[in-house]
Design a protein around this motif. Structure first.
Motif, PDB file in Angstrom:
ATOM      1  N   ILE A   1       0.849  -1.198   0.000  1.00  0.00           N
ATOM      2  CA  ILE A   1       0.000   0.000   0.000  1.00  0.00           C
ATOM      3  C   ILE A   1       0.885   1.248   0.000  1.00  0.00           C
ATOM      4  N   ARG A   2       1.912   1.239   0.862  1.00  0.00           N
ATOM      5  CA  ARG A   2       2.830   2.399   0.930  1.00  0.00           C
ATOM      6  C   ARG A   2       3.431   2.727  -0.430  1.00  0.00           C
ATOM      7  N   TYR A   3       3.766   1.683  -1.177  1.00  0.00           N
ATOM      8  CA  TYR A   3       4.424   1.846  -2.467  1.00  0.00           C
ATOM      9  C   TYR A   3       3.585   2.688  -3.434  1.00  0.00           C
ATOM     10  N   HIS A   4       2.260   2.717  -3.185  1.00  0.00           N
ATOM     11  CA  HIS A   4       1.360   3.384  -4.143  1.00  0.00           C
ATOM     12  C   HIS A   4       0.776   4.695  -3.628  1.00  0.00           C
ATOM     13  N   THR A   5       1.324   5.260  -2.573  1.00  0.00           N
ATOM     14  CA  THR A   5       0.664   6.436  -1.979  1.00  0.00           C
ATOM     15  C   THR A   5       0.749   7.704  -2.838  1.00  0.00           C
ATOM     16  N   ARG A  49      -3.920   0.411  -5.338  1.00  0.00           N
ATOM     17  CA  ARG A  49      -3.759   1.825  -5.739  1.00  0.00           C
ATOM     18  C   ARG A  49      -4.880   2.679  -5.150  1.00  0.00           C
ATOM     19  N   LEU A  50      -6.091   2.195  -5.233  1.00  0.00           N
ATOM     20  CA  LEU A  50      -7.212   2.993  -4.703  1.00  0.00           C
ATOM     21  C   LEU A  50      -7.068   3.213  -3.196  1.00  0.00           C
ATOM     22  N   ILE A  51      -6.759   2.141  -2.460  1.00  0.00           N
ATOM     23  CA  ILE A  51      -6.636   2.269  -0.998  1.00  0.00           C
ATOM     24  C   ILE A  51      -5.502   3.247  -0.656  1.00  0.00           C
TER      25      ILE A  51
END
Ligand code: CMC
Length: 438
Positions: A116-120, A172-174
């Motif tokens: 999740i962090r990777y996509h912030t 990506r959305l989260i």
């Protein structure tokens, strides 16, 4: 009438009183909750549709995610009670449970958080979208636009038939919706956007992006970060509510997940749904002082007056909304941490709750405080303007929307959702040329 068919399947027999014709419909049973009558063959066998305009008695899908017992005030995600989740888990653990079925073990938790962090971050071009909006635009109007626009940027995760791409879109959305939500807030107050900080937890990073400024270090309050996380957990999913049903219906046409979630955001905006948290604070401000509570209660009971007590009542809960109980305590913790003593809004909310819960009108109709009754008080104390409240709901509910969408997409076959109607318009009539129309 319920009976037993030869093959041991329970059925429900529907009889037309006029013709005497009858139709046997299968009864399906879930893990908990009322069983359902499977009416899919009803039209083919009887020529009738069912009529349930606001879906008060319609199960629109099978789901393994969330269970609500509205009579008892129970809410379970993947079988875990909301009280346990809000008291013992983080928001991303709950997100993992909703997406994948179980709370993560230590290694899964680390992997999921890393993903999740990777996509912030959002594509830098997204920043230009914001400039097109007026500074005083309602943040939900901006969210509807910028979230839908994500499908213009992430072409590598739009193939809804590929499980890996579906998962990438979900992550990506989260990860990106909190960034967009914080940008919406910053834009409205004329401050620079803050890039996400991946050394922080989901909720810490969100507070940092909202309240941090480039000019000085941001001091994180663990109590506020914890309260933010609880609010996110409590709003993560809620079965087949209006916005989730919107996301599923949009997804049933095979629209991409970013577009589906944007549709969910639009639906959430209304004051009967996610917009109620904003409406609660506006109502408390309008009431103003405790002595005016009876006047507003009288208005809420008057059928000639459209006024309703915001934050009270729920389509499903006919008991205390379990989420409201958790938030009531969190509201006290947050106000104490912020050094707010005798907060007039909290006092008025508690007095309103006390009086309403004793009033026969509310008791008879089983109208109890819902999740929105206390969340607004906490969010206001944290420093969020009321117009941001529904945006924060959307940040949390994205997890539920995308988990429900993922579940639907994993079904062996997907059929477009297409309700029918009871037509009450003009019967077929002859066309009248313009010159002859009266
Ligand atoms: N204040 C006064 N009367 C109410 C209220 C209220 N907040 N809510 C319901 N009633 C009355 C309603 O007038 C009706 O009375 P009667 O039987 O005499 O006609 C009865 O209670 C049943 O109401 P309903 O409109 O049939 O119930 P519903 O299931 O269609 O509506 C609701 C549910 C949440 C839209 C409604 O309770 C409401 O408008 N509440 C205020 C808005 C609110 O707090 N919404 C947040 C919901 S929780 C978060 C979320 O899911 O998004």
């Amino acid at each position: 009438m319920s009976d037993q068919a030869n093959n041991n399947e329970k059925t429900f027999t529907l009889t037309n009183d006029e013709t005497g014709e009858s139709c046997k419909l299968p009864i399906k049973t879930g893990t908990h909750g009322p069983s359902v009558i499977d009416i899919r063959k009803l039209y083919a066998e009887t020529g009738h549709f069912t009529f349930d305009p606001s879906f008060t008695a319609t199960g629109s899908c099978k789901s393994r995610l969330t269970f609500i017992d509205g009579e008892e005030g129970i809410l379970l995600h993947r079988g875990y009670s909301i009280e346990d989740l809000a008291g013992k888990s983080t928001f991303l653990e709950v997100a993992h449970a909703l997406l994948y079925g179980d709370l993560p073990n230590k290694a899964e938790k680390e992997d999921f958080e890393k993903d999740i962090r990777y996509h912030t971050m959002v594509n830098e071009q997204v920043h230009y979208f914001f400039r097109g909006f007026r500074r005083d635009a309602h943040p939900m109007s901006i969210m509807c636009g910028v979230v839908a626009a994500l499908s213009a940027f992430y072409h590598d995760s739009l193939d809804i038939w590929e499980p890996e791409q579906r998962e990438l879109s979900a992550h990506r959305l989260i990860a990106k919706i909190p960034t967009l939500a914080a940008m919406t807030y910053k834009y409205s107050i004329g401050q620079p956007f803050m890039y996400p900080r991946n050394d922080l937890s989901f909720s810490e990073n969100f507070l940092y992006m909202c309240f941090g400024v480039p000019a000085e270090p941001y001091v994180m309050s663990p109590v506020l970060a914890d309260a933010m996380d609880k609010i996110f957990i409590l709003h993560a999913d809620h079965e087949q509510n209006a916005s989730t049903s919107t996301v599923r219906l949009a997804g049933s046409s095979q629209a991409n997940p970013f577009a589906c979630v944007a549709a969910g955001i639009a639906c959430l905006w209304g004051p009967s749904h996610g917009g109620a948290n904003q409406a609660v604070l506006e109502m408390l401000a309008e009431i103003g002082t405790k002595d005016r509570i009876p006047e507003f209660l009288a208005r809420a009971k008057d059928k000639e007056d459209p006024f309703r007590l915001m934050g009270f009542g729920h389509r499903v809960y006919k008991n205390m909304d379990p989420r409201a109980g958790v938030l009531k305590k969190a509201a006290h913790d947050v106000l104490e941490d912020l050094g707010v003593k005798d907060d007039p809004l909290l006092e008025m909310a508690m007095e309103l709750e006390r009086i309403a819960l004793e009033d026969p009108y509310f008791v008879e109709r089983k109208l109890f405080p819902n999740v929105d009754f206390y969340s607004g008080i906490i969010l206001k104390a944290m420093g969020f303007p009321t117009s941001m409240f529904t945006v924060l709901f959307a940040v949390a509910r994205t997890v539920g929307w995308i988990s429900q969408w993922k579940e639907m997409m994993e079904e062996p076959s997907i059929k477009i959702g297409r309700p029918r109607q009871l037509y009450t318009g003009e019967p077929s009539r002859p066309y009248v040329p313009l010159a002859k129309r009266k």
